[in-house]
Design an enzyme around this catalytic site. Sequence first.
Site: not given
Length: 263
Positions: A12, A14, A104, A106, A174, A180, A220
């Site tokens: 991904n 992003k 996702h 985000e 996730e 991250g 991560s």
Amino acid sequence: MATTRRPLIAGNWKMNLNHLQSIAFVQKLAWALKDKKFNGQEVEVGVFPPFTDLRSVQTLINADDLPLTLGAQDLSVHDEGAHTGDISGSFLSALECTYVLVGHSERRADHHEDDDTCAGKVQAALRNGLTPILCVGETTEDLEKFGASKVPVDQLSAVLSAIPQGSDIVVAYEPVWAIGSGQAATPDQAEDVCRALRETIRTLHGDDAAESTRILYGGSVKSTNIAGFMKRENIDGALVGGASLDVDEFVAIARFPQHVSVE
Ligand code: PEP
């Protein structure tokens, strides 16, 4: 990892790399995979560039018959019409995308996407011949309040209840706190939640779906920790963010069978 499910390593990107940068990046990635004698039959590698890069990346994959599948990072619940700024699943299909990410964390955080929206997006993906990769995961607060499995299982249940049995989807577990942060879940933590997710699929969509659906871990992931995840029975691949932007690191992750066998 069960042998019947082909592992998927999904990168991904992003909101990184414009279309010119994406061309250089995919060329480097293709070289590195070839150089390391990557076996595309054994492991599927997907790239998930921003919308504006999709045509460039699709052209490269087709022209050089690269061992990469293409996915988008989001889609609209609608197929066409007055929805300024949205992207239809039918446009993604026309660009030969195989996958599309849905939900996702985000997007859940930045765009307030809830389970109903995610269910609508998964339906839109399936309607347009795309395989949705549904992202689920708990925040730190959820973890403290409910433990690890409840929120991801509820997020998955909400979507499974809205689509027919036999629908082809991928699930990505996730934990939001791992994305991250450099602090991945342990393989034991990830396996526990992935097992609970598989049992949820079994309950709502039956044994065949439970056995065939791929469940990825994301948060991560690096070349140094991928082997630990891939050895677990219910983890069938990884959704990789930051490390997917480093060619050598991403190729090392995709070549996890080498690490698993030497560990
Ligand atoms: C992600 O964005 O889905 C992700 C897992 O990011 P990272 O690998 O950087 O934690």
